[in-house]
Design a protein around this motif. Structure first.
Motif, mmCIF file in Angstrom:
data_model
loop_
_atom_site.group_PDB
_atom_site.id
_atom_site.type_symbol
_atom_site.label_atom_id
_atom_site.label_comp_id
_atom_site.label_asym_id
_atom_site.label_seq_id
_atom_site.Cartn_x
_atom_site.Cartn_y
_atom_site.Cartn_z
ATOM 1 N N THR A 1 -3.825 3.525 -3.335
ATOM 2 C CA THR A 1 -3.052 2.513 -4.051
ATOM 3 C C THR A 1 -3.797 2.037 -5.293
ATOM 4 O O THR A 1 -3.199 1.860 -6.366
ATOM 5 C CB THR A 1 -2.757 1.331 -3.106
ATOM 6 N N HIS A 2 -5.101 1.845 -5.137
ATOM 7 C CA HIS A 2 -5.899 1.403 -6.284
ATOM 8 C C HIS A 2 -5.853 2.436 -7.400
ATOM 9 O O HIS A 2 -5.633 2.095 -8.574
ATOM 10 C CB HIS A 2 -7.339 1.152 -5.848
ATOM 11 N N ASP B 1 -7.818 0.711 10.903
ATOM 12 C CA ASP B 1 -8.721 0.185 9.887
ATOM 13 C C ASP B 1 -9.285 1.294 9.001
ATOM 14 O O ASP B 1 -9.359 1.144 7.777
ATOM 15 C CB ASP B 1 -9.857 -0.591 10.557
ATOM 16 N N ARG B 2 -9.697 2.406 9.610
ATOM 17 C CA ARG B 2 -10.239 3.510 8.801
ATOM 18 C C ARG B 2 -9.140 4.078 7.914
ATOM 19 O O ARG B 2 -9.341 4.326 6.727
ATOM 20 C CB ARG B 2 -10.769 4.628 9.700
ATOM 21 N N ASP B 3 -7.978 4.294 8.510
ATOM 22 C CA ASP B 3 -6.823 4.813 7.779
ATOM 23 C C ASP B 3 -6.493 3.924 6.576
ATOM 24 O O ASP B 3 -6.178 4.417 5.481
ATOM 25 C CB ASP B 3 -5.648 4.862 8.764
ATOM 26 N N LEU B 4 -6.589 2.624 6.768
ATOM 27 C CA LEU B 4 -6.308 1.690 5.669
ATOM 28 C C LEU B 4 -7.190 1.983 4.461
ATOM 29 O O LEU B 4 -6.747 1.837 3.318
ATOM 30 C CB LEU B 4 -6.550 0.244 6.126
ATOM 31 N N GLY B 5 -8.428 2.402 4.719
ATOM 32 C CA GLY B 5 -9.313 2.711 3.598
ATOM 33 C C GLY B 5 -8.709 3.771 2.686
ATOM 34 O O GLY B 5 -8.805 3.688 1.458
ATOM 35 N N THR B 6 -8.061 4.774 3.290
ATOM 36 C CA THR B 6 -7.408 5.814 2.497
ATOM 37 C C THR B 6 -6.285 5.225 1.654
ATOM 38 O O THR B 6 -6.144 5.527 0.469
ATOM 39 C CB THR B 6 -6.851 6.917 3.418
ATOM 40 N N LEU C 1 0.826 -1.210 0.000
ATOM 41 C CA LEU C 1 0.000 0.000 0.000
ATOM 42 C C LEU C 1 0.858 1.257 0.000
ATOM 43 O O LEU C 1 1.865 1.342 0.709
ATOM 44 C CB LEU C 1 -0.905 0.009 1.241
ATOM 45 N N TYR D 1 -6.633 14.706 7.378
ATOM 46 C CA TYR D 1 -7.413 14.272 8.543
ATOM 47 C C TYR D 1 -7.599 15.419 9.543
ATOM 48 O O TYR D 1 -8.653 15.565 10.160
ATOM 49 C CB TYR D 1 -6.738 13.085 9.237
ATOM 50 N N LEU E 1 -5.894 2.064 0.738
ATOM 51 C CA LEU E 1 -6.453 1.168 -0.281
ATOM 52 C C LEU E 1 -6.899 1.983 -1.489
ATOM 53 O O LEU E 1 -6.594 1.644 -2.637
ATOM 54 C CB LEU E 1 -7.654 0.390 0.270
ATOM 55 N N PHE E 2 -7.620 3.074 -1.209
ATOM 56 C CA PHE E 2 -8.121 3.903 -2.310
ATOM 57 C C PHE E 2 -6.958 4.498 -3.097
ATOM 58 O O PHE E 2 -6.924 4.440 -4.324
ATOM 59 C CB PHE E 2 -9.020 5.017 -1.769
ATOM 60 N N ILE F 1 -9.266 12.724 -2.635
ATOM 61 C CA ILE F 1 -9.406 12.486 -1.196
ATOM 62 C C ILE F 1 -9.822 13.778 -0.475
ATOM 63 O O ILE F 1 -10.732 13.770 0.355
ATOM 64 C CB ILE F 1 -8.093 11.916 -0.617
#
Lengths: 314, 314
Positions: free
Chosen positions: A101-102, A91-96, A42, A53, A98-99, A117
């Motif tokens: 990286t995708h 977990d919430r941070d990971l969403g950022t 990631l 944030y 993931l987005f 973002i």
């Protein structure tokens, strides 16, 4: 239009004040990406995210980074597997991540993803990574008795920036190009503000991108910095120790020397009023005021003082 | 030693029964990786994970995939950004993908990472991806009026396998090599069990890896399959519809035709007792019993029947 050169936490705080005194639509933030790291596949951009944030009022108030209402289920699983868990990813941070990286995988630039973002959080201002190209700060540490070069986060987080540093290097600084809008913002700004960020690992990577230092130097008279060193110490992070390790004076005078070519004006804290003359002797005009940002109101007062120093009244 | 050819959910259920009747240390599972997908930069192996989570008693009992006590904070953030959120990745589940992706990035093979993950859950058995090389199932769908080839998960999850399929293709099947231990397990097994998995998208990718089909065919007399089709329908998933779409009969007879070269014995459900003779006419010996695995006990009974069909008594 106001352009802000920014690292992470200190810059984010200044920005919470700045957007209270000027229309966010008039603010362009040029942010450090030297701390970026690819972990678990990631792409993580700590400074961009800390700014986002914080301005979204989503930052964890105790840690100063990461998100509030955060959970740590993913990292607990990584820990179960004996994986790399020294870099805490909520977990919430990971969403950022993931987005991001995708989208990068789809061919979007870091600027484009960052705009997506910040739009999702209705930030109003423009947040630009200084470059869309890879630029990575590498740190030579004494670990524990031999020198070794590691990535920024391996020094900062894994070793908790508690080991002596003997060198810094920006990988990619020969080929990185300023992201779209960066030079335009510096050239067109009514004021350029340098946030109270670490001079060596937050602001230096911005200047390492070819073209950026020249653009800032050309605007030196409209540039106001605020010292991240107050009474000889960093308010947060290892700036003081790092400056000493690398042969600089950990004081507002040391900051004035480092930023002499960058800014005509340096805002120093009331605690350093006694060093104002020494700052002036370095060829930098001192402005003495309260610089410790305890809340958005004190941050707004600091932003107003900085803008006033170059004749922008708000 | 027992070797099991496995897809996802149906195979996982059979394995919960099998490990009740034989020592898990005697079980080698060869699992499908044709469903694997890289999303958000993360390497996701749905069938490996479904087997692992099920045997670890961590699978969500309602969904049949993913983890129990799961939360969805990361995906909620991806959704906020307008990102790709049709493939649901729970926060706990993400930890597995983070670990796998990190280890693959370090140069570990998928087999090695899978061993690390199953060890962390104390599974006891050996779970092998059929190959460590990229092997991906591609699906030609009618979408909505033109044919289009998509990745497996784009068909299975994004389109909820609800569109007509006109073709299947395994990308990488010319160069993929069996993972270490796969051929040895097939050759050395006292019994080879084919789980009640989708013949076309779960078992076929295993056989597509050069060398695997030959090894299974050589053990045909020791191989027992259980039909994933009961009374003309798949218990779960799109196997029935897919078989019809691709010109096969969605019945135990159709399964017998597809698996004729693979297995000398096909276990069919009591509901299909009337088709036992038709199965035999396809050159496959039918065994009629209860095949619907409602719980580990019924799964254990099925496993015992399968082993008994090749003379392995437990």
């Amino acid at each position: 239009m106001i352009c802000v050169l920014a690292g992470g936490v200190g810059a984010a705080r200044l920005l919470t004040g700045l957007v209270r005194v000027v229309d966010p639509a008039e603010v362009v933030v040029v942010a450090n990406v030297g701390d970026d790291v690819v972990l678990h596949g990631l792409h993580i951009s700590p400074d961009l995210d800390t700014i986002t944030y914080t301005l979204a009022d989503q930052v964890d108030p105790d840690r100063g980074w990461g998100l509030r209402d955060e959970s740590w289920q993913a990292m607990a699983m990584v820990g179960r597997y004996g994986g790399v868990d020294w870099f805490g990813l909520g977990d919430r941070d990971l969403g950022t991540h993931l987005f991001r990286t995708h989208r990068l995988g789809e061919g979007a630039t870091l600027s484009e993803v960052t705009a997506e973002i910040t739009r999702a959080w209705d930030l109003g201002l423009t947040l630009l990574p200084v470059t869309d190209d890879p630029l990575r700060t590498r740190v030579t540490v004494v670990d524990p008795d031999a020198e070794r070069e590691v990535g920024f986060q391996e020094w900062f987080v894994q070793r908790r920036h508690s080991v002596p540093v003997t060198g810094l290097r920006m990988v990619g600084d020969d080929t990185a190009r300023p992201a779209p809008g960066v030079l335009e913002a510096l050239i067109g700004a009514d004021a350029v503000l340098v946030a109270p960020s670490n001079p060596l690992v937050s602001i230096a990577p911005l200047l390492a991108v070819p073209g950026v230092a020249d653009a800032v130097h050309a605007r030196r008279d409209r540039t106001v910095a605020v010292s991240p060193i107050v009474a000889g110490a960093a308010l947060k992070g290892p700036a003081d120790r790092l400056m000493v390790d690398l042969g600089h004076e950990a004081s507002v005078v040391g900051v004035a020397r480092l930023w002499h070519d960058l800014a005509a004006t340096l805002v120093v804290d009331d605690a350093d009023a006694g060093l104002a003359e020494a700052v002036r002797e370095e060829g930098v005009e001192p402005v003495v005021t309260a610089t410790v940002m305890r809340d958005p109101d004190t941050a707004a007062a600091l932003a107003r003082t900085m803008l006033g120093a170059v004749g922008v009244t708000v």
